[in-house]
Enzyme design. Structure first.
Site, PDB file in Angstrom:
ATOM      1  N   GLY A   1       7.960   3.652   2.789  1.00  0.00           N
ATOM      2  CA  GLY A   1       8.782   4.781   3.188  1.00  0.00           C
ATOM      3  C   GLY A   1      10.209   4.347   3.438  1.00  0.00           C
ATOM      4  O   GLY A   1      10.605   3.226   3.104  1.00  0.00           O
ATOM      5  N   SER A   2      10.989   5.248   4.042  1.00  0.00           N
ATOM      6  CA  SER A   2      12.400   4.963   4.286  1.00  0.00           C
ATOM      7  C   SER A   2      12.593   3.860   5.316  1.00  0.00           C
ATOM      8  O   SER A   2      13.532   3.072   5.223  1.00  0.00           O
ATOM      9  CB  SER A   2      13.109   6.235   4.768  1.00  0.00           C
ATOM     10  OG  SER A   2      12.969   7.275   3.833  1.00  0.00           O
TER      11      SER A   2
ATOM     12  N   LYS B   1       1.795  -2.844   8.878  1.00  0.00           N
ATOM     13  CA  LYS B   1       2.969  -1.979   8.813  1.00  0.00           C
ATOM     14  C   LYS B   1       4.180  -2.789   9.254  1.00  0.00           C
ATOM     15  O   LYS B   1       4.184  -3.373  10.339  1.00  0.00           O
ATOM     16  CB  LYS B   1       2.774  -0.766   9.728  1.00  0.00           C
ATOM     17  CG  LYS B   1       3.893   0.262   9.676  1.00  0.00           C
ATOM     18  CD  LYS B   1       3.535   1.452  10.564  1.00  0.00           C
ATOM     19  CE  LYS B   1       4.581   2.536  10.535  1.00  0.00           C
ATOM     20  NZ  LYS B   1       4.198   3.693  11.402  1.00  0.00           N
TER      21      LYS B   1
ATOM     22  N   ASP C   1       1.131  15.304  14.328  1.00  0.00           N
ATOM     23  CA  ASP C   1       1.362  15.175  12.887  1.00  0.00           C
ATOM     24  C   ASP C   1       0.023  15.113  12.152  1.00  0.00           C
ATOM     25  O   ASP C   1      -0.172  14.294  11.252  1.00  0.00           O
ATOM     26  CB  ASP C   1       2.210  13.937  12.584  1.00  0.00           C
ATOM     27  CG  ASP C   1       2.777  13.949  11.161  1.00  0.00           C
ATOM     28  OD1 ASP C   1       2.799  15.029  10.539  1.00  0.00           O
ATOM     29  OD2 ASP C   1       3.191  12.879  10.677  1.00  0.00           O
TER      30      ASP C   1
ATOM     31  N   ALA D   1       9.777   1.942   6.790  1.00  0.00           N
ATOM     32  CA  ALA D   1       8.677   0.997   6.956  1.00  0.00           C
ATOM     33  C   ALA D   1       7.914   0.819   5.651  1.00  0.00           C
ATOM     34  O   ALA D   1       7.938   1.682   4.774  1.00  0.00           O
ATOM     35  CB  ALA D   1       7.728   1.481   8.047  1.00  0.00           C
ATOM     36  N   LYS D   2       7.254  -0.324   5.555  1.00  0.00           N
ATOM     37  CA  LYS D   2       6.335  -0.599   4.457  1.00  0.00           C
ATOM     38  C   LYS D   2       4.961  -0.858   5.050  1.00  0.00           C
ATOM     39  O   LYS D   2       4.843  -1.357   6.167  1.00  0.00           O
ATOM     40  CB  LYS D   2       6.776  -1.844   3.677  1.00  0.00           C
ATOM     41  CG  LYS D   2       8.137  -1.764   3.030  1.00  0.00           C
ATOM     42  CD  LYS D   2       8.483  -3.101   2.372  1.00  0.00           C
ATOM     43  CE  LYS D   2       9.882  -3.079   1.775  1.00  0.00           C
ATOM     44  NZ  LYS D   2      10.249  -4.396   1.193  1.00  0.00           N
ATOM     45  N   VAL D   3       3.929  -0.517   4.296  1.00  0.00           N
ATOM     46  CA  VAL D   3       2.573  -0.865   4.703  1.00  0.00           C
ATOM     47  C   VAL D   3       1.983  -1.754   3.622  1.00  0.00           C
ATOM     48  O   VAL D   3       1.937  -1.380   2.452  1.00  0.00           O
ATOM     49  CB  VAL D   3       1.687   0.380   4.912  1.00  0.00           C
ATOM     50  CG1 VAL D   3       0.281  -0.044   5.338  1.00  0.00           C
ATOM     51  CG2 VAL D   3       2.292   1.306   5.958  1.00  0.00           C
TER      52      VAL D   3
ATOM     53  N   LEU E   1       0.821  -1.210   0.000  1.00  0.00           N
ATOM     54  CA  LEU E   1       0.000   0.000   0.000  1.00  0.00           C
ATOM     55  C   LEU E   1       0.851   1.255   0.000  1.00  0.00           C
ATOM     56  O   LEU E   1       0.524   2.251  -0.634  1.00  0.00           O
ATOM     57  CB  LEU E   1      -0.919   0.010   1.236  1.00  0.00           C
ATOM     58  CG  LEU E   1      -1.947  -1.119   1.339  1.00  0.00           C
ATOM     59  CD1 LEU E   1      -2.648  -1.063   2.688  1.00  0.00           C
ATOM     60  CD2 LEU E   1      -2.966  -1.014   0.211  1.00  0.00           C
TER      61      LEU E   1
END
Length: 301
Positions: free
Chosen positions: A30-31, A50, A144, A33-35, A27
């Site tokens: 990122g640097s 995640k 955030d 982590a993956k989802v 989905l």
């Protein structure tokens, strides 16, 4: 088992199947982590998984922010907050199994529709407010808040997500960490001053609301000093005709003087939102159920 970089690692799918989860498509990535989209066989539902590899995350994230996120997430139980189902640790990897929203994020929705009419914006904003008010009532701040971190499910119900900068605070406690995105940050954060995180959350909510209605940001610049100047001089305009009540509320949220700026409870009490908020949130509970299932599993290297 599979060989990666001359090392054997447990295949993610094979291991997660022991807990009833199957990994499907990616989905987001990122640097650190993956989802992945996943499927929960035990409960017959989709899930978002995640995957955090502790070997590649920055030291301050691993030591400071990741432990906070993993400690706070199980404490949150609200209809408009993404739910944590399961946390599984396998060696250097952490699998965070969450509720699957499945209908993109608020930014995509707003840009697809070119901005929202006030009734729709009220409905979305009421749900976002409910989630953040709930967090604040538990002395937890998000830090955030942005349209990308507000997900939608198939019924277009709001689901606040991403607690990487969230933390528990004490009454009146200041923060000094630069968190979040520049476009959503209040003047104190951009000026690198200690700030009240609940007030910073409220400011970010004002930016989210502005973006929802007008499909643009009130302060647009790639130069931080320009944004600070515009914020402190309150130089923004309303790009289209909206109700006076909405203008008044946005003006009070995006107030550079901290002692005059609306907090979350003042936003809830404003005439633009209070009746919709009361009607749409009367059924929502602020009780916290039992924590999500978490466990640590030692993996063979």
């Amino acid at each position: 088992m599979k060989r990666t970089s001359n090392r054997f690692e447990i295949d993610e799918n094979e291991h997660l199947k022991k807990y009833g989860y199957t990994i499907l498509s990616t989905l987001d990535e990122g640097s650190f982590a993956k989802v992945k989209e996943g499927y929960d066989e035990n409960n017959k539902r989709k899930a978002a998984i995640k995957i955090i590899d502790e070997r590649v995350v920055r030291k301050n994230f691993k030591v400071k922010f990741l432990p906070r996120e993993l400690a706070i997430f199980p404490l949150l139980d609200h209809p408009n907050i993404i739910k944590l189902f399961h946390e599984i640790r396998v060696g250097h990897k952490i699998y965070v199994v969450m509720e699957f929203a499945g209908h993109g994020n608020l930014l995509d929705y707003v840009e697809l529709h070119g901005g929202l009419l006030e009734p729709k914006a009220k409905s979305f904003f009421s749900s976002i407010l409910s989630a953040i008010s709930y967090m604040h009532s538990k002395q937890i701040v998000h830090r955030d808040i942005k349209c990308e971190n507000i997900l939608l499910n198939r019924e277009n119900e709001v689901k606040v997500s991403d607690f990487g900068f969230a933390r528990e605070i004490k009454e009146g406690q200041l923060s000094s960490t630069f968190c979040g995105s520049m476009a959503y940050s209040c003047p104190e954060i951009l000026q690198k001053k200690p700030y009240y995180p609940m007030s910073a959350d409220a400011w970010a909510l004002g930016i989210v609301l502005f973006k929802m209605v007008f499909n643009r940001f009130p302060y647009k610049s790639h130069d931080m000093n320009n944004i600070i100047k515009m914020q402190t001089e309150k130089k923004f305009t309303f790009p289209k005709v909206v109700s006076y009540s909405l203008q008044d509320m946005i003006n009070n949220i995006l107030e550079p003087q901290l002692d005059k700026r609306f907090g979350v409870q003042e936003i809830i009490g404003h005439t633009w939102i209070k009746y919709v908020y009361a009607e749409e949130n009367s059924h929502k509970t602020e009780a916290v159920d039992k924590p999500a299932n978490t466990e640590t599993v030692a993996a063979a290297e």
